[in-house]
Enzyme design. Structure first.
Site, PDB file in Angstrom:
ATOM      1  N   HIS A 138       0.812  -1.216   0.000  1.00 41.05           N
ATOM      2  CA  HIS A 138       0.000   0.000   0.000  1.00 41.05           C
ATOM      3  C   HIS A 138       0.842   1.262   0.000  1.00 41.05           C
ATOM      4  O   HIS A 138       0.354   2.353   0.290  1.00 41.05           O
ATOM      5  CB  HIS A 138      -0.992  -0.022   1.155  1.00 41.05           C
ATOM      6  CG  HIS A 138      -2.220  -0.807   0.790  1.00 41.05           C
ATOM      7  ND1 HIS A 138      -2.186  -1.759  -0.181  1.00 41.05           N
ATOM      8  CD2 HIS A 138      -3.486  -0.773   1.232  1.00 41.05           C
ATOM      9  CE1 HIS A 138      -3.389  -2.289  -0.323  1.00 41.05           C
ATOM     10  NE2 HIS A 138      -4.198  -1.702   0.535  1.00 41.05           N
ATOM     11  N   ASP A 179      -6.127   5.354   9.725  1.00 42.94           N
ATOM     12  CA  ASP A 179      -7.524   5.471   9.301  1.00 42.94           C
ATOM     13  C   ASP A 179      -7.977   4.195   8.607  1.00 42.94           C
ATOM     14  O   ASP A 179      -9.120   3.769   8.740  1.00 42.94           O
ATOM     15  CB  ASP A 179      -7.679   6.617   8.283  1.00 42.94           C
ATOM     16  CG  ASP A 179      -7.488   7.969   8.923  1.00 42.94           C
ATOM     17  OD1 ASP A 179      -7.662   8.075  10.147  1.00 42.94           O
ATOM     18  OD2 ASP A 179      -7.153   8.916   8.194  1.00 42.94           O
ATOM     19  N   GLU A 182      -9.597  14.713  13.883  1.00 43.07           N
ATOM     20  CA  GLU A 182      -9.027  14.879  12.541  1.00 43.07           C
ATOM     21  C   GLU A 182      -9.743  16.048  11.871  1.00 43.07           C
ATOM     22  O   GLU A 182     -10.748  16.553  12.381  1.00 43.07           O
ATOM     23  CB  GLU A 182      -9.191  13.605  11.691  1.00 43.07           C
ATOM     24  CG  GLU A 182      -8.145  12.552  11.986  1.00 43.07           C
ATOM     25  CD  GLU A 182      -7.983  11.502  10.882  1.00 43.07           C
ATOM     26  OE1 GLU A 182      -8.572  11.666   9.798  1.00 43.07           O
ATOM     27  OE2 GLU A 182      -7.251  10.516  11.131  1.00 43.07           O
TER      28      GLU A 182
HETATM   29  C1  LIG Z   1      -5.856   3.467   1.454  1.00 35.97           C
HETATM   30  C2  LIG Z   1      -4.684   3.790   2.340  1.00 35.97           C
HETATM   31  C3  LIG Z   1      -4.894   4.430   3.538  1.00 35.97           C
HETATM   32  C4  LIG Z   1      -3.819   4.744   4.364  1.00 35.97           C
HETATM   33  N1  LIG Z   1      -4.068   5.355   5.556  1.00 35.97           N
HETATM   34  C5  LIG Z   1      -3.041   5.651   6.369  1.00 35.97           C
HETATM   35  C6  LIG Z   1      -3.272   6.267   7.630  1.00 35.97           C
HETATM   36  O1  LIG Z   1      -4.393   6.565   8.009  1.00 35.97           O
HETATM   37  N2  LIG Z   1      -2.201   6.539   8.417  1.00 35.97           N
HETATM   38  C7  LIG Z   1      -0.930   6.205   8.044  1.00 35.97           C
HETATM   39  O2  LIG Z   1      -0.011   6.445   8.819  1.00 35.97           O
HETATM   40  N3  LIG Z   1      -0.688   5.642   6.851  1.00 35.97           N
HETATM   41  C8  LIG Z   1      -1.704   5.367   6.014  1.00 35.97           C
HETATM   42  N4  LIG Z   1      -1.447   4.785   4.810  1.00 35.97           N
HETATM   43  C9  LIG Z   1      -0.054   4.560   4.412  1.00 35.97           C
HETATM   44  C10 LIG Z   1       0.440   3.230   4.929  1.00 35.97           C
HETATM   45  O3  LIG Z   1       0.609   3.252   6.327  1.00 35.97           O
HETATM   46  C11 LIG Z   1       1.794   2.897   4.313  1.00 35.97           C
HETATM   47  O4  LIG Z   1       1.717   2.931   2.923  1.00 35.97           O
HETATM   48  C12 LIG Z   1       2.254   1.515   4.768  1.00 35.97           C
HETATM   49  O5  LIG Z   1       3.555   1.293   4.299  1.00 35.97           O
HETATM   50  C13 LIG Z   1       1.337   0.477   4.216  1.00 35.97           C
HETATM   51  O6  LIG Z   1       1.608  -0.784   4.748  1.00 35.97           O
HETATM   52  P1  LIG Z   1       1.881  -1.971   3.767  1.00 35.97           P
HETATM   53  O7  LIG Z   1       1.782  -3.179   4.576  1.00 35.97           O
HETATM   54  O8  LIG Z   1       1.038  -1.936   2.560  1.00 35.97           O
HETATM   55  O9  LIG Z   1       3.403  -1.632   3.397  1.00 35.97           O
HETATM   56  P2  LIG Z   1       4.200  -1.912   2.047  1.00 35.97           P
HETATM   57  O10 LIG Z   1       3.786  -0.927   1.027  1.00 35.97           O
HETATM   58  O11 LIG Z   1       4.096  -3.332   1.692  1.00 35.97           O
HETATM   59  O12 LIG Z   1       5.686  -1.597   2.545  1.00 35.97           O
HETATM   60  C14 LIG Z   1       6.071  -0.293   2.913  1.00 35.97           C
HETATM   61  C15 LIG Z   1       7.576  -0.268   3.241  1.00 35.97           C
HETATM   62  O13 LIG Z   1       7.818  -1.034   4.411  1.00 35.97           O
HETATM   63  C16 LIG Z   1       8.662  -2.153   4.117  1.00 35.97           C
HETATM   64  N5  LIG Z   1       8.094  -3.284   4.853  1.00 35.97           N
HETATM   65  C17 LIG Z   1       6.928  -3.937   4.639  1.00 35.97           C
HETATM   66  N6  LIG Z   1       6.747  -4.878   5.567  1.00 35.97           N
HETATM   67  C18 LIG Z   1       7.820  -4.826   6.394  1.00 35.97           C
HETATM   68  C19 LIG Z   1       8.229  -5.543   7.548  1.00 35.97           C
HETATM   69  N7  LIG Z   1       7.496  -6.530   8.044  1.00 35.97           N
HETATM   70  N8  LIG Z   1       9.388  -5.194   8.134  1.00 35.97           N
HETATM   71  C20 LIG Z   1      10.154  -4.186   7.651  1.00 35.97           C
HETATM   72  N9  LIG Z   1       9.835  -3.488   6.558  1.00 35.97           N
HETATM   73  C21 LIG Z   1       8.672  -3.798   5.935  1.00 35.97           C
HETATM   74  C22 LIG Z   1       8.599  -2.323   2.606  1.00 35.97           C
HETATM   75  O14 LIG Z   1       9.767  -2.926   2.077  1.00 35.97           O
HETATM   76  C23 LIG Z   1       8.437  -0.887   2.148  1.00 35.97           C
HETATM   77  O15 LIG Z   1       9.667  -0.234   2.111  1.00 35.97           O
HETATM   78  C24 LIG Z   1      -2.497   4.445   3.953  1.00 35.97           C
HETATM   79  C25 LIG Z   1      -2.282   3.818   2.730  1.00 35.97           C
HETATM   80  C26 LIG Z   1      -3.361   3.480   1.932  1.00 35.97           C
HETATM   81  C27 LIG Z   1      -3.118   2.840   0.608  1.00 35.97           C
END
Ligand SMILES: Cc1cc2nc3c(=O)[nH]c(=O)nc-3n(C[C@H](O)[C@H](O)[C@H](O)COP(=O)(O)OP(=O)(O)OC[C@H]3O[C@@H](n4cnc5c(N)ncnc54)[C@H](O)[C@@H]3O)c2cc1C
Length: 512
Positions: free
Chosen positions: A98, A162, A272
């Site tokens: 994400h 969120d 918020e």
């Molecule tokens: C619809 C939507 C709503 C969102 N709302 C919020 C919000 O309200 N508040 C907020 O703070 N953020 C929000 N985000 C952003 C979100 O927190 C970040 O994009 C977060 O990285 C998403 O988690 P993911 O598991 O998809 O990570 P990924 O996109 O899979 O990874 C993000 C980064 O972390 C690394 N990573 C992944 N897993 C691990 C692990 N286990 N250990 C170490 N590194 C790792 C990856 O290599 C990459 O560099 C939102 C994103 C979306 C798409």
């Protein structure tokens, strides 16, 4: 794009491995990969397609293969085998993908599909010790599952995002912010302990007291120092219900004064703000609360003012506090200066409130949309200048607007500056999330717009910091980290000296 494959250059390698097995003399790098691990690596088109896309749908990097680990040892093994090579391959943990700018991708390396760790059952365990309740959660787990698992015990984490269909490891690699962060800090402030596999393939348990350098580095560390396989998160007694209002303002000073007043007290549980810039940006807002007649009144006010502000305010309660909640809420509202006819109430269960955004991941239009987002932290001392220059002057002119704009203040004293996350150097700063949705062919309009905002801040001397940062050059990263750069770099050399992990962040790995 070519698909370089450092681990399995396909047919030739298969023949080579068979040959080595037959003569019992495996080469040094094939030695490093057990048969078990090889069986867990895939490079079929579906695996590669998923691993080379993310929520942003803007950047696509093709990995050589994707690891589907069934146990922690599979990841350790993969990282060690990369270290053992004279030219190591890069490794990117992918939580839920994400990110919006390829942060969980690697060109030519291996993506670790963290989700597959949960295939053998949930890795969420509620526990208690002399200091209180906690939950041990696998790094691959989703916050929505943490919510359901903990509330069964009458407990819940205190700080959230969120959106809950995000992985614990992915959010803790950034910070994890939402309307509770003013009170409890971001999610990273509520972690007691971590299990991490470092860039050298060492499995390390760390906390504030034990291996603290790794603990502080990994939290907000953009995946640079290790892969989080377990996080121990603080739990508190879960309230059962949320009293929830939305208020509307046309005057920025009233809006920001009220938001700052609210986050200076313990009265609300969640604060918020939302920017209403045109009809489209009122849609999400309207769907929750107001009727169509309210909507037309708001639309005509918006036409007059060009921009409206909304505060979203929540107070939790349960059976014990149900008889006093209305009175307490009224006291809180009495001190605020919103437009009196525009107050919209709701009263929902805690789970419905926290999971209010639902699951966006099954959007059938996902492949047709891009998300050129910009997330900023803005110092409070310049918030009026930012409002005048960006929110009033630039945002309403963005004709293509389709998205959600979230804007609210946070208290710096709820963040731990020893962690890697970067915030402005002021007691209060605002989080602004410009969550644009666009057609792929129009994403450059938003990129240009985002750059204009950054340029405006640069020219006006407003020291913003990007949240979920995206930079193309090392110089920009050094500027982003400021006084934290030295420690960030030192930790990289200590825990991932071969620069293997999370290359998609482009901090230590340039992508040509
Ligand atoms: C619809 C939507 C709503 C969102 N709302 C919020 C919000 O309200 N508040 C907020 O703070 N953020 C929000 N985000 C952003 C979100 O927190 C970040 O994009 C977060 O990285 C998403 O988690 P993911 O598991 O998809 O990570 P990924 O996109 O899979 O990874 C993000 C980064 O972390 C690394 N990573 C992944 N897993 C691990 C692990 N286990 N250990 C170490 N590194 C790792 C990856 O290599 C990459 O560099 C939102 C994103 C979306 C798409």
């Amino acid at each position: 794009m070519a698909n370089p494959n450092p681990i399995f250059p396909e047919n030739a390698i298969v023949l080579f491995i068979l040959f080595c097995i037959i003569i019992g003399k495996l080469g040094p790098w094939t030695n490093a990969l057990s048969l078990d691990i090889k069986n867990r690596l895939r490079n079929d088109s579906e695996s590669i397609r998923t691993a080379s896309n993310d929520y942003g749908n803007l950047i696509h990097e093709i990995p050589s293969s994707v690891l589907y680990p069934s146990k922690i040892n599979d990841i350790i093994h993969l990282i060690k085998s990369s270290n053992a090579r004279s030219i190591p391959f890069t490794i990117a943990a992918r939580g839920r993908g994400h990110s919006v700018r390829g942060q969980a991708m690697t060109r030519g390396g291996v993506v670790v599909n963290m989700t597959s760790l949960s295939k053998n059952g949930s890795r969420i365990r509620v526990g208690k010790n002399s200091l209180g309740s906690y939950v041990d959660v696998g790094g691959e787990q989703l916050w929505i599952d943490v919510l359901h698992a903990t509330t069964k015990h009458g407990l819940a984490p205190v700080s959230w995002t969120d959106y809950l269909y995000l992985s614990v490891g992915g959010t803790l690699s950034n910070a994890g912010i939402s309307g509770q962060s003013f009170l409890h800090g971001p999610e990273i402030s509520n972690v007691l302990e971590l299990d991490v596999i470092t860039g050298q393939g060492n499995f390390v348990t760390c906390s504030r007291k034990k291996n603290s350098e790794l603990f502080f580095g990994v939290l907000g560390g953009l995946g640079q120092f290790g892969i989080i396989t377990r996080a121990r998160i603080v739990l508190d007694k879960a309230p059962t219900r949320a009293k929830w209002v939305r208020l509307i303002y046309s005057n920025f000073s009233d809006f920001s004064r009220d938001q700052e007043h609210l986050i200076s007290s313990n009265a609300p549980n969640y604060v918020e703000g939302i920017l209403i810039t045109n009809e489209n940006t009122t849609n999400d807002w309207r769907s929750f609360f107001s009727s169509s007649s309210n909507q037309s009144e708001i639309a005509s006010l918006l036409k007059k003012k060009g921009l409206l502000y909304s505060i979203e305010l929540v107070k939790y309660y349960d059976n014990q506090t149900a008889s006093t909640i209305d009175k307490e809420f009224q006291l809180m509202l009495k001190e605020l200066n919103f437009i009196p006819q525009f107050i919209f109430n709701s009263d929902v269960s805690l789970i419905d409130f926290l999971a209010r955004v639902g699951n966006l991941d099954n959007n059938p239009n996902g492949q047709l949309e891009t998300h050129p987002w910009l997330n900023l932290f803005i110092p409070k001392s310049r918030i009026s200048d930012f409002n005048a220059g960006v929110l009033v002057n630039m945002l309403p002119k963005l004709n293509y607007t389709s998205g959600l704009y979230i804007f609210y203040p946070l208290n710096k004293n709820r963040w731990d500056d020893r962690m890697s996350a970067v915030t402005p150097d002021e007691d209060i700063f605002y989080a602004l999330a410009l969550l644009h949705t666009s057609l792929p062919k129009e994403s450059n309009i938003f990129d240009k717009f985002n750059n204009q905002i950054l340029r405006f801040c640069e020219n006006a001397g407003i020291k913003v910091k990007q949240y979920l940062p995206y930079y193309k050059s090392k110089e920009e990263w050094i500027k982003h980290y400021g006084s934290k750069w030295d420690i960030f770099q030192k930790r990289k050399l200590q825990f991932d000296p071969k620069m293997i992990l999370s290359p998609g962040q482009r901090i230590f790995n340039s992508v040509s």
